[in-house]
Design a protein around this motif. Structure first.
Motif, PDB file in Angstrom:
ATOM      1  N   VAL A  43      43.558  37.439  42.303  1.00 56.15           N
ATOM      2  CA  VAL A  43      45.001  37.271  42.131  1.00 56.15           C
ATOM      3  C   VAL A  43      45.270  37.301  40.635  1.00 56.15           C
ATOM      4  CG1 VAL A  43      46.947  35.664  42.305  1.00 56.15           C
ATOM      5  CG2 VAL A  43      45.426  35.991  44.257  1.00 56.15           C
ATOM      6  N   CYS A  44      46.167  38.198  40.243  1.00 54.97           N
ATOM      7  CA  CYS A  44      46.530  38.337  38.830  1.00 54.97           C
ATOM      8  C   CYS A  44      48.048  38.339  38.691  1.00 54.97           C
ATOM      9  CB  CYS A  44      46.000  39.644  38.250  1.00 54.97           C
ATOM     10  SG  CYS A  44      44.213  39.769  38.196  1.00 54.97           S
ATOM     11  N   LEU A  45      48.514  37.776  37.600  1.00 56.28           N
ATOM     12  CA  LEU A  45      49.927  37.848  37.252  1.00 56.28           C
ATOM     13  C   LEU A  45      50.269  39.294  36.906  1.00 56.28           C
ATOM     14  CD1 LEU A  45      52.610  36.331  36.524  1.00 56.28           C
ATOM     15  CD2 LEU A  45      51.705  36.197  34.195  1.00 56.28           C
ATOM     16  N   ILE A  46      51.441  39.740  37.300  1.00 55.83           N
ATOM     17  CA  ILE A  46      51.908  41.083  36.955  1.00 55.83           C
ATOM     18  C   ILE A  46      52.328  41.094  35.489  1.00 55.83           C
ATOM     19  CG2 ILE A  46      53.706  42.807  37.335  1.00 55.83           C
ATOM     20  CD1 ILE A  46      53.758  41.928  40.262  1.00 55.83           C
ATOM     21  N   ARG A  47      51.694  41.960  34.717  1.00 56.24           N
ATOM     22  CA  ARG A  47      52.075  42.120  33.312  1.00 56.24           C
ATOM     23  C   ARG A  47      53.255  43.081  33.197  1.00 56.24           C
ATOM     24  NH1 ARG A  47      47.289  43.581  29.788  1.00 56.24           N
ATOM     25  NH2 ARG A  47      47.763  45.671  30.488  1.00 56.24           N
ATOM     26  N   SER A  48      53.238  44.142  34.018  1.00 57.28           N
ATOM     27  CA  SER A  48      54.388  45.047  34.088  1.00 57.28           C
ATOM     28  C   SER A  48      54.375  45.710  35.461  1.00 57.28           C
ATOM     29  CB  SER A  48      54.358  46.092  32.971  1.00 57.28           C
ATOM     30  OG  SER A  48      53.260  46.948  33.123  1.00 57.28           O
ATOM     31  N   GLY A  49      55.559  46.042  35.942  1.00 57.66           N
ATOM     32  CA  GLY A  49      55.694  46.627  37.263  1.00 57.66           C
ATOM     33  C   GLY A  49      56.254  45.616  38.251  1.00 57.66           C
ATOM     34  N   GLN A  50      56.107  45.932  39.541  1.00 53.56           N
ATOM     35  CA  GLN A  50      56.663  45.087  40.591  1.00 53.56           C
ATOM     36  C   GLN A  50      55.608  44.785  41.644  1.00 53.56           C
ATOM     37  OE1 GLN A  50      60.050  47.167  42.117  1.00 53.56           O
ATOM     38  NE2 GLN A  50      61.191  47.023  40.197  1.00 53.56           N
ATOM     39  N   GLU A  51      55.855  43.743  42.457  1.00 57.72           N
ATOM     40  CA  GLU A  51      54.917  43.340  43.506  1.00 57.72           C
ATOM     41  C   GLU A  51      54.796  44.376  44.616  1.00 57.72           C
ATOM     42  OE1 GLU A  51      55.719  39.494  45.183  1.00 57.72           O
ATOM     43  OE2 GLU A  51      55.296  38.457  43.315  1.00 57.72           O
ATOM     44  N   VAL A  52      55.889  45.044  44.934  1.00 51.53           N
ATOM     45  CA  VAL A  52      55.918  45.966  46.073  1.00 51.53           C
ATOM     46  C   VAL A  52      55.856  47.405  45.563  1.00 51.53           C
ATOM     47  CG1 VAL A  52      57.256  46.663  48.103  1.00 51.53           C
ATOM     48  CG2 VAL A  52      57.273  44.289  47.357  1.00 51.53           C
ATOM     49  N   ALA A  53      55.327  48.291  46.374  1.00 53.21           N
ATOM     50  CA  ALA A  53      55.225  49.728  46.102  1.00 53.21           C
ATOM     51  C   ALA A  53      53.995  50.020  45.265  1.00 53.21           C
ATOM     52  CB  ALA A  53      56.499  50.260  45.472  1.00 53.21           C
ATOM     53  N   MET A  54      54.120  50.881  44.272  1.00 55.23           N
ATOM     54  CA  MET A  54      52.960  51.319  43.483  1.00 55.23           C
ATOM     55  C   MET A  54      52.313  50.134  42.773  1.00 55.23           C
ATOM     56  SD  MET A  54      52.535  54.439  44.132  1.00 55.23           S
ATOM     57  CE  MET A  54      51.332  54.893  42.915  1.00 55.23           C
ATOM     58  N   PRO A  55      50.994  50.232  42.528  1.00 53.31           N
ATOM     59  CA  PRO A  55      50.311  49.131  41.847  1.00 53.31           C
ATOM     60  C   PRO A  55      50.906  48.845  40.470  1.00 53.31           C
ATOM     61  CG  PRO A  55      48.732  50.664  42.791  1.00 53.31           C
ATOM     62  CD  PRO A  55      50.088  51.299  42.923  1.00 53.31           C
ATOM     63  N   ALA A  56      51.067  47.580  40.178  1.00 52.81           N
ATOM     64  CA  ALA A  56      51.569  47.135  38.884  1.00 52.81           C
ATOM     65  C   ALA A  56      50.382  47.004  37.929  1.00 52.81           C
ATOM     66  CB  ALA A  56      52.280  45.791  39.049  1.00 52.81           C
ATOM     67  N   VAL A  57      50.670  46.590  36.700  1.00 55.30           N
ATOM     68  CA  VAL A  57      49.628  46.376  35.689  1.00 55.30           C
ATOM     69  C   VAL A  57      49.312  44.884  35.667  1.00 55.30           C
ATOM     70  CG1 VAL A  57      49.055  46.572  33.240  1.00 55.30           C
ATOM     71  CG2 VAL A  57      50.441  48.347  34.346  1.00 55.30           C
ATOM     72  N   PRO A  58      48.028  44.522  35.861  1.00 56.12           N
ATOM     73  CA  PRO A  58      47.674  43.102  35.924  1.00 56.12           C
ATOM     74  C   PRO A  58      47.459  42.485  34.553  1.00 56.12           C
ATOM     75  CG  PRO A  58      45.710  44.416  36.286  1.00 56.12           C
ATOM     76  CD  PRO A  58      46.877  45.383  36.145  1.00 56.12           C
ATOM     77  N   ALA A  59      47.627  41.174  34.488  1.00 54.57           N
ATOM     78  CA  ALA A  59      47.191  40.416  33.322  1.00 54.57           C
ATOM     79  C   ALA A  59      45.674  40.522  33.270  1.00 54.57           C
ATOM     80  CB  ALA A  59      47.625  38.957  33.447  1.00 54.57           C
ATOM     81  N   GLU A  60      45.118  40.342  32.102  1.00 54.88           N
ATOM     82  CA  GLU A  60      43.675  40.512  31.922  1.00 54.88           C
ATOM     83  C   GLU A  60      42.854  39.430  32.620  1.00 54.88           C
ATOM     84  OE1 GLU A  60      40.760  40.053  28.183  1.00 54.88           O
ATOM     85  OE2 GLU A  60      42.296  41.591  27.922  1.00 54.88           O
ATOM     86  N   VAL A  61      43.413  38.235  32.740  1.00 54.45           N
ATOM     87  CA  VAL A  61      42.695  37.128  33.375  1.00 54.45           C
ATOM     88  C   VAL A  61      43.407  36.741  34.663  1.00 54.45           C
ATOM     89  CG1 VAL A  61      41.929  34.716  33.128  1.00 54.45           C
ATOM     90  CG2 VAL A  61      41.803  36.276  31.169  1.00 54.45           C
ATOM     91  N   GLY A  62      42.630  36.599  35.721  1.00 55.38           N
ATOM     92  CA  GLY A  62      43.154  36.169  37.012  1.00 55.38           C
ATOM     93  C   GLY A  62      42.199  35.167  37.636  1.00 55.38           C
ATOM     94  N   THR A  63      42.290  35.017  38.937  1.00 52.88           N
ATOM     95  CA  THR A  63      41.494  34.018  39.653  1.00 52.88           C
ATOM     96  C   THR A  63      41.024  34.595  40.978  1.00 52.88           C
ATOM     97  OG1 THR A  63      42.892  32.302  38.669  1.00 52.88           O
ATOM     98  CG2 THR A  63      41.524  31.641  40.536  1.00 52.88           C
ATOM     99  N   LEU A  64      39.777  34.296  41.339  1.00 51.26           N
ATOM    100  CA  LEU A  64      39.306  34.650  42.670  1.00 51.26           C
ATOM    101  C   LEU A  64      40.122  33.879  43.701  1.00 51.26           C
ATOM    102  CD1 LEU A  64      35.407  34.565  42.316  1.00 51.26           C
ATOM    103  CD2 LEU A  64      36.902  36.584  42.373  1.00 51.26           C
ATOM    104  N   ALA A  65      40.485  34.531  44.779  1.00 53.88           N
ATOM    105  CA  ALA A  65      41.240  33.882  45.853  1.00 53.88           C
ATOM    106  C   ALA A  65      40.412  33.962  47.128  1.00 53.88           C
ATOM    107  CB  ALA A  65      42.589  34.568  46.055  1.00 53.88           C
ATOM    108  N   TRP A  66      40.085  32.792  47.670  1.00 53.47           N
ATOM    109  CA  TRP A  66      39.317  32.694  48.903  1.00 53.47           C
ATOM    110  C   TRP A  66      40.276  32.359  50.041  1.00 53.47           C
ATOM    111  CZ3 TRP A  66      34.273  33.971  49.118  1.00 53.47           C
ATOM    112  CH2 TRP A  66      33.590  34.066  47.901  1.00 53.47           C
ATOM    113  N   ILE A  67      40.236  33.136  51.112  1.00 52.76           N
ATOM    114  CA  ILE A  67      41.102  32.894  52.266  1.00 52.76           C
ATOM    115  C   ILE A  67      40.581  31.664  53.004  1.00 52.76           C
ATOM    116  CG2 ILE A  67      41.988  33.803  54.446  1.00 52.76           C
ATOM    117  CD1 ILE A  67      41.588  36.642  53.215  1.00 52.76           C
ATOM    118  N   ARG A  68      41.443  30.642  53.122  1.00 49.30           N
ATOM    119  CA  ARG A  68      41.060  29.414  53.818  1.00 49.30           C
ATOM    120  C   ARG A  68      41.614  29.359  55.240  1.00 49.30           C
ATOM    121  NH1 ARG A  68      36.840  29.095  51.170  1.00 49.30           N
ATOM    122  NH2 ARG A  68      36.920  28.155  49.107  1.00 49.30           N
ATOM    123  N   SER A  69      42.755  30.022  55.450  1.00 49.16           N
ATOM    124  CA  SER A  69      43.296  30.122  56.807  1.00 49.16           C
ATOM    125  C   SER A  69      44.259  31.304  56.848  1.00 49.16           C
ATOM    126  CB  SER A  69      43.996  28.831  57.232  1.00 49.16           C
ATOM    127  OG  SER A  69      45.149  28.611  56.456  1.00 49.16           O
TER     128      SER A  69
END
Length: 190
Positions: A43-69
């Motif tokens: 999971v990364c914060l969007i540096r530029s672009g939008q959540e929906v449609a084409m891939p946005a540009v991610p922030a350089e640092v993010g976090t692993l996300a483990w599905i718990r439910s």
């Protein structure tokens, strides 16, 4: 390590919880693969672009996300509850055939669980008060470890996204807590 990236207008911290609604085909495919292989996604914060449609540009640092439910609604929407794992550094990205952004990432060193220093007691008291008044926040049991307290405060305090991101990227628990304590003092929260 290669992993799929989920770009959002939020910051996920290690140990944090996040609810997600998955409906785009690329993220439905990602969710299925992560569940099948018992693997995380980033999971990364969007540096530029939008959540929906084409891939946005991610922030350089993010976090692993483990599905718990997860729960699949009749409408085809998948409701996920994820937990933040270790921080990641996105080295480079590529767009897969299904428009899913894939990242080559390295793990950021974990911070040692150092005991909370006495000067940061107001930070712990605020977290304890929130945990008691709002059990749904998922803060219990409150831990008196510097990285944990800093990450939890960064989640609940009213901070701008770029400040949250800077706090995620920071490798110094003491500095992170000092910034948060200074903010709390300015806001009359300590």
């Amino acid at each position: 390590m290669q992993l799929p990236l989920f770009l959002l207008n939020t910051v996920l911290f290690p140990g944090g919880r996040l609810s997600l609604k998955v409906f785009e085909a690329r993220y439905v495919d990602m969710t299925s693969a992560c569940l099948r292989n018992e693997q995380p996604f980033g999971v990364c914060l969007i540096r530029s672009g939008q959540e929906v449609a084409m891939p946005a540009v991610p922030a350089e640092v993010g976090t692993l996300a483990w599905i718990r439910s997860f729960d699949v609604a009749d409408t085809g929407i998948i409701h996920l509850q994820v937990e933040g794992g270790q921080r990641i550094v996105v080295e480079d990205t590529r767009v897969a055939a299904n428009n899913l952004l894939m990242g080559r990432v390295t793990l950021k060193p974990e911070e040692a669980p150092m005991p909370l220093e006495a000067g940061f007691a107001p930070c712990l008291r605020l977290l304890q008060a929130v945990a008691e008044r709002h059990p749904e926040a998922g803060l219990a049991p409150v831990r008196d470890e510097m990285p944990w307290v800093g990450f939890r405060l960064a989640e609940i305090l009213p901070l701008r996204l770029e400040v949250r991101q800077a706090l995620l990227e920071m490798n110094d628990s003491r500095m992170r807590l000092q910034i948060l304590l200074d903010f709390m003092l300015r806001q009359g929260l300590a």
